[in-house]
Write a protein that holds these residues in place. Structure first.
Motif, PDB file in Angstrom:
ATOM      1  N   ASP A 417       0.825  -1.206   0.000  1.00  0.00           N
ATOM      2  CA  ASP A 417       0.000   0.000   0.000  1.00  0.00           C
ATOM      3  C   ASP A 417       0.859   1.256   0.000  1.00  0.00           C
ATOM      4  OD1 ASP A 417      -2.317  -1.482   0.004  1.00  0.00           O
ATOM      5  OD2 ASP A 417      -2.641  -1.336   2.171  1.00  0.00           O
ATOM      6  N   ARG A 418       2.067   1.161   0.570  1.00  0.00           N
ATOM      7  CA  ARG A 418       2.994   2.307   0.601  1.00  0.00           C
ATOM      8  C   ARG A 418       3.811   2.423  -0.684  1.00  0.00           C
ATOM      9  NH1 ARG A 418       5.752   1.503   6.636  1.00  0.00           N
ATOM     10  NH2 ARG A 418       3.803   1.442   7.840  1.00  0.00           N
ATOM     11  N   GLY A 419       3.598   1.506  -1.610  1.00  0.00           N
ATOM     12  CA  GLY A 419       4.331   1.556  -2.869  1.00  0.00           C
ATOM     13  C   GLY A 419       5.602   0.740  -2.898  1.00  0.00           C
ATOM     14  N   VAL A 420       5.847  -0.057  -1.850  1.00  0.00           N
ATOM     15  CA  VAL A 420       7.030  -0.920  -1.807  1.00  0.00           C
ATOM     16  C   VAL A 420       6.673  -2.257  -2.457  1.00  0.00           C
ATOM     17  CG1 VAL A 420       8.705  -2.093  -0.330  1.00  0.00           C
ATOM     18  CG2 VAL A 420       7.834   0.178   0.313  1.00  0.00           C
ATOM     19  N   ASP A 421       7.484  -2.727  -3.382  1.00  0.00           N
ATOM     20  CA  ASP A 421       7.227  -4.014  -4.044  1.00  0.00           C
ATOM     21  C   ASP A 421       7.663  -5.156  -3.120  1.00  0.00           C
ATOM     22  OD1 ASP A 421       6.663  -6.039  -5.798  1.00  0.00           O
ATOM     23  OD2 ASP A 421       8.391  -5.672  -7.104  1.00  0.00           O
ATOM     24  N   ALA A 422       6.924  -5.326  -2.039  1.00  0.00           N
ATOM     25  CA  ALA A 422       7.236  -6.350  -1.036  1.00  0.00           C
ATOM     26  C   ALA A 422       6.564  -7.659  -1.406  1.00  0.00           C
ATOM     27  CB  ALA A 422       6.767  -5.893   0.337  1.00  0.00           C
ATOM     28  N   ARG A 423       7.308  -8.743  -1.203  1.00  0.00           N
ATOM     29  CA  ARG A 423       6.809 -10.091  -1.470  1.00  0.00           C
ATOM     30  C   ARG A 423       7.263 -10.992  -0.316  1.00  0.00           C
ATOM     31  NH1 ARG A 423       6.185 -10.555  -7.444  1.00  0.00           N
ATOM     32  NH2 ARG A 423       6.618  -8.484  -8.288  1.00  0.00           N
ATOM     33  N   ALA A 424       6.610 -12.130  -0.177  1.00  0.00           N
ATOM     34  CA  ALA A 424       6.953 -13.015   0.941  1.00  0.00           C
ATOM     35  C   ALA A 424       6.943 -14.464   0.492  1.00  0.00           C
ATOM     36  CB  ALA A 424       5.976 -12.824   2.095  1.00  0.00           C
ATOM     37  N   ALA A 425       7.803 -15.245   1.152  1.00  0.00           N
ATOM     38  CA  ALA A 425       7.808 -16.699   1.008  1.00  0.00           C
ATOM     39  C   ALA A 425       7.750 -17.287   2.410  1.00  0.00           C
ATOM     40  CB  ALA A 425       9.059 -17.171   0.283  1.00  0.00           C
ATOM     41  N   VAL A 426       6.730 -18.080   2.672  1.00  0.00           N
ATOM     42  CA  VAL A 426       6.558 -18.718   3.985  1.00  0.00           C
ATOM     43  C   VAL A 426       6.638 -20.220   3.763  1.00  0.00           C
ATOM     44  CG1 VAL A 426       5.033 -19.044   5.955  1.00  0.00           C
ATOM     45  CG2 VAL A 426       5.138 -16.812   4.819  1.00  0.00           C
ATOM     46  N   VAL A 427       7.759 -20.805   4.165  1.00  0.00           N
ATOM     47  CA  VAL A 427       8.029 -22.217   3.916  1.00  0.00           C
ATOM     48  C   VAL A 427       7.703 -23.007   5.180  1.00  0.00           C
ATOM     49  CG1 VAL A 427       9.775 -23.915   3.266  1.00  0.00           C
ATOM     50  CG2 VAL A 427       9.863 -21.589   2.326  1.00  0.00           C
ATOM     51  N   GLY A 428       6.871 -24.032   5.044  1.00  0.00           N
ATOM     52  CA  GLY A 428       6.511 -24.862   6.183  1.00  0.00           C
ATOM     53  C   GLY A 428       5.038 -25.215   6.150  1.00  0.00           C
ATOM     54  N   ASP A 429       4.641 -25.980   7.146  1.00  0.00           N
ATOM     55  CA  ASP A 429       3.256 -26.435   7.219  1.00  0.00           C
ATOM     56  C   ASP A 429       2.865 -26.517   8.684  1.00  0.00           C
ATOM     57  OD1 ASP A 429       0.801 -27.247   6.370  1.00  0.00           O
ATOM     58  OD2 ASP A 429       1.481 -29.065   5.361  1.00  0.00           O
ATOM     59  N   GLY A 430       1.572 -26.667   8.934  1.00  0.00           N
ATOM     60  CA  GLY A 430       1.099 -26.771  10.307  1.00  0.00           C
ATOM     61  C   GLY A 430      -0.350 -26.351  10.428  1.00  0.00           C
ATOM     62  N   VAL A 431      -0.847 -26.360  11.638  1.00  0.00           N
ATOM     63  CA  VAL A 431      -2.281 -26.120  11.863  1.00  0.00           C
ATOM     64  C   VAL A 431      -2.699 -24.697  11.508  1.00  0.00           C
ATOM     65  CG1 VAL A 431      -2.488 -27.888  13.646  1.00  0.00           C
ATOM     66  CG2 VAL A 431      -1.848 -25.557  14.300  1.00  0.00           C
ATOM     67  N   ALA A 432      -1.761 -23.748  11.502  1.00  0.00           N
ATOM     68  CA  ALA A 432      -2.114 -22.359  11.188  1.00  0.00           C
ATOM     69  C   ALA A 432      -2.073 -22.061   9.693  1.00  0.00           C
ATOM     70  CB  ALA A 432      -1.185 -21.399  11.930  1.00  0.00           C
ATOM     71  N   ARG A 433      -1.679 -23.011   8.878  1.00  0.00           N
ATOM     72  CA  ARG A 433      -1.567 -22.732   7.440  1.00  0.00           C
ATOM     73  C   ARG A 433      -2.891 -22.272   6.825  1.00  0.00           C
ATOM     74  NH1 ARG A 433       1.743 -24.454   2.800  1.00  0.00           N
ATOM     75  NH2 ARG A 433       0.429 -24.295   0.952  1.00  0.00           N
ATOM     76  N   PRO A 434      -4.034 -22.918   7.111  1.00  0.00           N
ATOM     77  CA  PRO A 434      -5.294 -22.443   6.516  1.00  0.00           C
ATOM     78  C   PRO A 434      -5.600 -20.989   6.859  1.00  0.00           C
ATOM     79  CG  PRO A 434      -5.586 -24.652   7.380  1.00  0.00           C
ATOM     80  CD  PRO A 434      -4.254 -24.182   7.861  1.00  0.00           C
ATOM     81  N   ALA A 435      -5.320 -20.579   8.100  1.00  0.00           N
ATOM     82  CA  ALA A 435      -5.568 -19.183   8.481  1.00  0.00           C
ATOM     83  C   ALA A 435      -4.662 -18.242   7.698  1.00  0.00           C
ATOM     84  CB  ALA A 435      -5.346 -19.011   9.980  1.00  0.00           C
ATOM     85  N   VAL A 436      -3.421 -18.652   7.475  1.00  0.00           N
ATOM     86  CA  VAL A 436      -2.492 -17.828   6.688  1.00  0.00           C
ATOM     87  C   VAL A 436      -2.984 -17.740   5.246  1.00  0.00           C
ATOM     88  CG1 VAL A 436      -0.132 -17.656   5.815  1.00  0.00           C
ATOM     89  CG2 VAL A 436      -0.536 -18.374   8.178  1.00  0.00           C
ATOM     90  N   GLU A 437      -3.381 -18.874   4.673  1.00  0.00           N
ATOM     91  CA  GLU A 437      -3.887 -18.876   3.299  1.00  0.00           C
ATOM     92  C   GLU A 437      -5.105 -17.965   3.160  1.00  0.00           C
ATOM     93  OE1 GLU A 437      -2.711 -23.369   1.773  1.00  0.00           O
ATOM     94  OE2 GLU A 437      -4.577 -23.067   2.885  1.00  0.00           O
ATOM     95  N   ARG A 438      -6.004 -18.046   4.134  1.00  0.00           N
ATOM     96  CA  ARG A 438      -7.212 -17.221   4.086  1.00  0.00           C
ATOM     97  C   ARG A 438      -6.862 -15.733   4.144  1.00  0.00           C
ATOM     98  NH1 ARG A 438      -9.588 -19.504   7.928  1.00  0.00           N
ATOM     99  NH2 ARG A 438      -9.369 -17.983   9.611  1.00  0.00           N
ATOM    100  N   ARG A 439      -5.896 -15.368   5.001  1.00  0.00           N
ATOM    101  CA  ARG A 439      -5.509 -13.970   5.109  1.00  0.00           C
ATOM    102  C   ARG A 439      -4.861 -13.481   3.815  1.00  0.00           C
ATOM    103  NH1 ARG A 439      -7.473  -9.624   7.064  1.00  0.00           N
ATOM    104  NH2 ARG A 439      -5.959  -8.132   7.955  1.00  0.00           N
ATOM    105  N   VAL A 440      -4.046 -14.320   3.205  1.00  0.00           N
ATOM    106  CA  VAL A 440      -3.420 -13.960   1.921  1.00  0.00           C
ATOM    107  C   VAL A 440      -4.496 -13.665   0.878  1.00  0.00           C
ATOM    108  CG1 VAL A 440      -2.048 -14.868  -0.004  1.00  0.00           C
ATOM    109  CG2 VAL A 440      -1.263 -15.182   2.353  1.00  0.00           C
TER     110      VAL A 440
END
Length: 573
Positions: A417-440
């Motif tokens: 939103d500030r104009g920074v071309d920010a990207r992320a890589a989150v490597v791993g799995d676990g019970v919180a993955r669905p919540a992360v996917e939903r937020r993405v």
């Protein structure tokens, strides 16, 4: 022993384990089996549940579908609504068990479910009383006894012990789980410690807990696994005992047979107290010292598993928390020596009365080979098939709630939103993955946040190198304030600057050596500010990365192996 006999024994062990759960509570068996089902199967079941989601069972079906696919927040809402509505007895039993898993209030809970709920909430004595006279009651009473300070396991009888050869120490490690079947941070540290000790001239052998890995569904496993020349023995009887106390005695007996034939000069185990009890008993039988490696604070890890601050506070005020805290302190004091991963845990144990002179810090460390790698993030991203442009931040971790990955995703959104071309890589799995996917998805970041899932340990290095900054966005809990994670050290060894939550355990390895920046936990704006500083200042990023590499150079597994060997030789003397 033939492979056919080995498989037959494992099959019988798996069947008898499931049968014991069936006798204790069929509804619980359904819930446990569903939780361990393959993700593809769980998703198909969820689709069927949603298709049939009509009144009056709409909330029940939607709640179960969300639970199966890991959307725990959504599941809590629907399960709470379903429990408040009238329903069939059989269906409600399964729903009530899921409610316990989700920490959803259920005033109507009865019988075994009410007992398990009380246990989950830390009301130990209430749980035993509610389940009295049942198989569950006997299990809970046995577990309460094991948690009670003062209890020791009987010293197992051992056959004539093979004398340890003169010269190098021989360390028998008593583990919960291990590679190749479990690739958690716990298993990776265990493997690194074993390899480091072997390289330092210590003879090593590892044995995992009774029943593992058949107990986690791997019936086709072998009795012995060798990974990188490290031997892992499996203690796999035809059947395990029914109560926790009896199983630990069975564990101690099986371990003593292995130890007597191998002839260790020292036993080395890790948290939690059940491992310590078994190791204490076998060490007494053999007449050798034992080391207790405290990798985390069990009671705080348990309290951190609750979804809200109020529930976490209640857990910390419970009898279960107090018993676990006292038990761990007692066994740390009983060990011949204690190893910890950082100063925060050391200070906590000293405050509980453990002798500081018998505590050695052996921190999470790095392979020396990582220090010599100089791969740019652009080169690494190109090799992985990722876009080479932009500022990439990310992590390699287990996706559980207290890791705070949603905060990182929110920070990336603010940066964009500030104009920074920010990207992320989150490597791993676990019970919180669905919540992360939903937020993405909610933030429209599906093209900018990569979630490759769990990768083999050997492939993880490339993902570290693909990042311009490594993130440790842990939430503020009792466990994250004291336990130092393994992952930042690997990033530092590769020259990547670290941004971490401002917590004591992380400040110890990030701020103190000047290897990165700290940001307030659970504060996406503060995280965006810190990341924006790095994205806009190449000189700062290079300076932090160089300081991290220098710090990591002083924490190698080669140095750790030498420290362990010196400790073992001192204990033998």
């Amino acid at each position: 022993m033939t492979r056919a006999t080995e498989l037959a024994r494992h099959a019988v062990l798996g069947v008898t384990t499931a049968a014991a759960m069936l006798v204790e509570d069929p509804a619980l068996l359904v819930v446990q089996a569903s939780r361990r089902a393959p993700r593809s199967l769980a998703r198909r079941a969820a689709v069927l549940l949603r298709r049939g989601a009509r009144e009056p069972r709409r909330d029940a079906r939607l709640g179960l579908a969300a639970w199966l696919t890991g959307h725990r927040d959504v599941a809590r809402t629907h399960v709470a609504a379903a429990l408040a509505a009238p329903g069939g007895r059989a269906g409600r039993r399964v729903l009530a068990e899921v409610a316990v898993e989700l920490d959803v209030p259920d005033p109507g809970a009865r019988g075994a479910t009410a007992a398990r709920r009380a246990w989950r909430e830390g009301r130990v004595d209430d749980a035993v009383r509610l389940a009295q006279g049942t198989a569950l009651g006997r299990r809970l009473a046995s577990e309460r006894d094991l948690m009670t300070p003062g209890l020791r396991l009987p010293t197992p009888t051992v056959p004539p012990t093979r004398p340890a050869p003169d010269g190098a120490p021989r360390a028998l490690h008593v583990l919960v789980n291990s590679l190749p079947h479990t690739a958690s941070g716990y298993a990776l540290r265990s493997h690194a410690v074993l390899r480091a000790q072997a390289a330092a001239g210590v003879d090593v052998l590892a044995a995992t807990r009774i029943g593992y890995p058949v107990s986690v569904g791997l019936v086709g496993a072998r009795d012995v696994d060798v990974v990188d020349d490290v031997e892992y023995r499996r203690l796999l009887p035809w059947a395990t005992a029914r109560t926790p106390g009896a199983r630990l005695e069975q564990h101690a007996h099986a371990l003593a047979q292995v130890a007597a034939r191998w002839g260790p000069t020292v036993l080395h185990t890790t948290t939690n107290y059940t491992n310590a009890l078994v190791t204490q008993a076998v060490a007494a039988a053999l007449g050798v010292p034992w080391v207790y490696e405290v990798r985390g604070l069990l009671e705080d890890t348990w309290a951190a598993s609750f979804p809200t601050p109020a529930l976490r506070d209640a857990a910390r005020a419970s009898r279960r928390h107090a018993m676990l805290r006292a038990r761990e302190a007692e066994l740390a004091s009983a060990a011949d020596h204690v190893v910890v991963l950082g100063a925060t845990v050391r200070d906590d144990l000293v405050a509980r009365g453990v002798d500081a002179a018998r505590i050695t810090v052996v921190p999470n460390s790095v392979d020396t080979a990582l220090l010599g790698r100089h791969v740019s993030s652009v080169e690494a991203r190109r090799a992985l098939g990722l876009p080479t442009s932009g500022f990439w931040v990310g992590t390699v971790t287990s996706l559980v709630d207290y890791e705070g990955i949603v905060t990182l995703v929110d920070a990336v959104a603010r940066l964009r939103d500030r104009g920074v071309d920010a990207r992320a890589a989150v490597v791993g799995d676990g019970v919180a993955r669905p919540a992360v996917e939903r937020r993405v998805q909610e933030l429209g970041l599906t093209e900018h946040v990569v979630l490759p899932g769990r990768v083999p340990p050997g492939a993880a290095t490339s993902w570290y190198e693909a990042l311009d900054a490594f993130a440790v966005p842990r939430r503020d809990t009792a466990v994250t304030r004291t336990v130092v994670p393994l992952k930042p050290m690997q990033a530092m060894a590769l020259g990547r600057p670290v941004v971490a939550s401002d917590l004591p355990a992380l400040a110890e390895v990030v701020a103190a050596p000047g290897a990165g920046l700290l940001a307030a936990p659970d504060d996406a704006t503060a995280w965006a500010d810190a990341l924006e500083r790095l994205a806009g200042d190449d000189a700062l990023a290079a300076r932090l990365g160089a300081a991290g590499r220098e710090f990591a150079a002083g924490r190698t597994w080669a140095a750790a192996g030498a420290r362990y060997r010196a400790l073992y030789e001192e204990l033998a003397a």
